[in-house]
Structures are given as structure tokens and as C-alpha cells.
Design a protein around this motif. Structure first.
Motif, PDB file in Angstrom:
ATOM      1  N   ILE A   1       0.843  -1.202   0.000  1.00 57.90           N
ATOM      2  CA  ILE A   1       0.000   0.000   0.000  1.00 57.90           C
ATOM      3  C   ILE A   1       0.876   1.249   0.000  1.00 57.90           C
ATOM      4  O   ILE A   1       0.616   2.205  -0.731  1.00 57.90           O
ATOM      5  CB  ILE A   1      -0.973  -0.010   1.194  1.00 57.90           C
ATOM      6  N   THR A   2       1.932   1.241   0.791  1.00 56.34           N
ATOM      7  CA  THR A   2       2.864   2.378   0.817  1.00 56.34           C
ATOM      8  C   THR A   2       3.512   2.579  -0.547  1.00 56.34           C
ATOM      9  O   THR A   2       3.594   3.704  -1.038  1.00 56.34           O
ATOM     10  CB  THR A   2       3.937   2.166   1.903  1.00 56.34           C
ATOM     11  N   TYR A   3       3.956   1.498  -1.174  1.00 61.45           N
ATOM     12  CA  TYR A   3       4.554   1.600  -2.505  1.00 61.45           C
ATOM     13  C   TYR A   3       3.559   2.169  -3.519  1.00 61.45           C
ATOM     14  O   TYR A   3       3.929   2.993  -4.361  1.00 61.45           O
ATOM     15  CB  TYR A   3       5.041   0.236  -2.988  1.00 61.45           C
ATOM     16  N   LEU A   4       2.311   1.737  -3.422  1.00 57.04           N
ATOM     17  CA  LEU A   4       1.284   2.236  -4.349  1.00 57.04           C
ATOM     18  C   LEU A   4       1.083   3.736  -4.152  1.00 57.04           C
ATOM     19  O   LEU A   4       1.020   4.494  -5.125  1.00 57.04           O
ATOM     20  CB  LEU A   4      -0.038   1.482  -4.145  1.00 57.04           C
ATOM     21  N   LYS A   5       1.021   4.162  -2.918  1.00 59.06           N
ATOM     22  CA  LYS A   5       0.820   5.600  -2.636  1.00 59.06           C
ATOM     23  C   LYS A   5       2.016   6.428  -3.095  1.00 59.06           C
ATOM     24  O   LYS A   5       1.852   7.483  -3.687  1.00 59.06           O
ATOM     25  CB  LYS A   5       0.553   5.815  -1.148  1.00 59.06           C
ATOM     26  N   LEU A   6       3.233   5.928  -2.826  1.00 59.49           N
ATOM     27  CA  LEU A   6       4.429   6.678  -3.221  1.00 59.49           C
ATOM     28  C   LEU A   6       4.580   6.772  -4.740  1.00 59.49           C
ATOM     29  O   LEU A   6       5.126   7.745  -5.251  1.00 59.49           O
ATOM     30  CB  LEU A   6       5.687   6.023  -2.629  1.00 59.49           C
ATOM     31  N   SER A   7       4.099   5.762  -5.449  1.00 57.26           N
ATOM     32  CA  SER A   7       4.274   5.725  -6.907  1.00 57.26           C
ATOM     33  C   SER A   7       3.075   6.278  -7.661  1.00 57.26           C
ATOM     34  O   SER A   7       3.133   6.465  -8.868  1.00 57.26           O
ATOM     35  CB  SER A   7       4.505   4.280  -7.361  1.00 57.26           C
ATOM     36  N   ASP A   8       1.974   6.517  -6.958  1.00 54.89           N
ATOM     37  CA  ASP A   8       0.722   6.983  -7.573  1.00 54.89           C
ATOM     38  C   ASP A   8       0.146   5.947  -8.541  1.00 54.89           C
ATOM     39  O   ASP A   8      -0.519   6.273  -9.511  1.00 54.89           O
ATOM     40  CB  ASP A   8       0.911   8.335  -8.259  1.00 54.89           C
ATOM     41  N   ILE A   9       0.441   4.686  -8.290  1.00 51.87           N
ATOM     42  CA  ILE A   9      -0.149   3.574  -9.033  1.00 51.87           C
ATOM     43  C   ILE A   9      -1.271   3.023  -8.163  1.00 51.87           C
ATOM     44  O   ILE A   9      -1.151   2.972  -6.939  1.00 51.87           O
ATOM     45  CB  ILE A   9       0.913   2.500  -9.368  1.00 51.87           C
TER      46      ILE A   9
END
Length: 123
Positions: free
Chosen positions: A93-101
Motif C-alpha cells: 500500500i505504501t509503494y502504491l501511494k508513493l508511486s501513484d499507481i
């Protein structure tokens, strides 16, 4: 291609890798073989992609790496562990938020049936 079709293709590729290798190997082995299958399926994928943190408009490399990225579409986080825990979902979830994916797949190869080790996350 819609995100649902993409995730179906990715899951199919992951199932093929799991059929061939089974559980018990290192995550890096599954990553290499899944990359091969994704490319064979005609999907544009990159592995070990740096994910910087944008802090006060500054890009900071904090050492985060996406296991597999389908640019602007999907993040695939791989595991080869006994059991998925809430922290693994939080990581994706953190990776998704940081990448805007918006969509990610968490795939744990250390299971008897791969469908039991797959979690789809949307933010």
C-alpha cells in the motif's frame, strides 16, 4: 488493456512459475522466472525499480525497490515466506501511494496452491 486483464495475465504467469518450481526457493528465483514469463506474455515489466520518496519537493532515494513494475499500471511485490502478514500488505500500500499507481499484487510463492498466496490491493 484494462487493469483486470493485466492482473489476470500476471497471475497466470505466476501460476506457471509456481507449477514449474513449486514452493521453497528464494524470492529472487521466482522474480527472475516471473520476469521471463511476463516478457513471454508480451507485458512490459521492469524489476528492482528504485522508488524514491518525494519529501518537500525533493526526491530522496531511501533504498525502496519495487520487485516488479509494469510502468504506470501495476506493482508486483513478491514474497517466499511462511505466511503473509498485515505488514506485507502495508508495504505494498505504501509503494502504491508513493508511486501513484492504483493496483498492486502481493504474491507469496511459498504456498502449496499459489492462489492461496495472492492478494490484490487497490488504493
Amino acid at each position: 488493456m484494462t487493469i483486470d486483464i493485466i492482473t489476470q495475465k500476471v497471475i497466470g504467469c505466476a501460476i506457471e512459475v509456481h507449477k514449474q518450481l513449486g514452493p521453497g526457493l528464494l524470492e529472487s528465483s521466482y522474480e527472475s522466472c516471473l520476469m521471463y514469463e511476463l516478457i513471454q506474455a508480451g507485458l512490459l515489466a521492469e524489476c528492482q525499480v528504485a522508488l524514491p520518496i518525494i519529501y518537500k519537493n525533493v526526491s530522496i532515494d531511501a533504498g525502496y525497490r519495487l520487485d516488479i513494475l509494469l510502468p504506470n499500471k501495476l506493482i508486483i511485490e513478491l514474497k517466499a515466506i511462511d505466511k503473509l502478514l498485515p505488514i506485507h500488505s502495508a508495504q505494498l500500500i505504501t509503494y502504491l501511494k508513493l508511486s501513484d499507481i492504483k493496483t498492486g499484487l502481493l504474491i507469496n510463492f511459498n504456498v502449496t496452491k499459489l492462489v492461496d498466496g495472492i492478494k490484490r490491493i487497490r488504493v
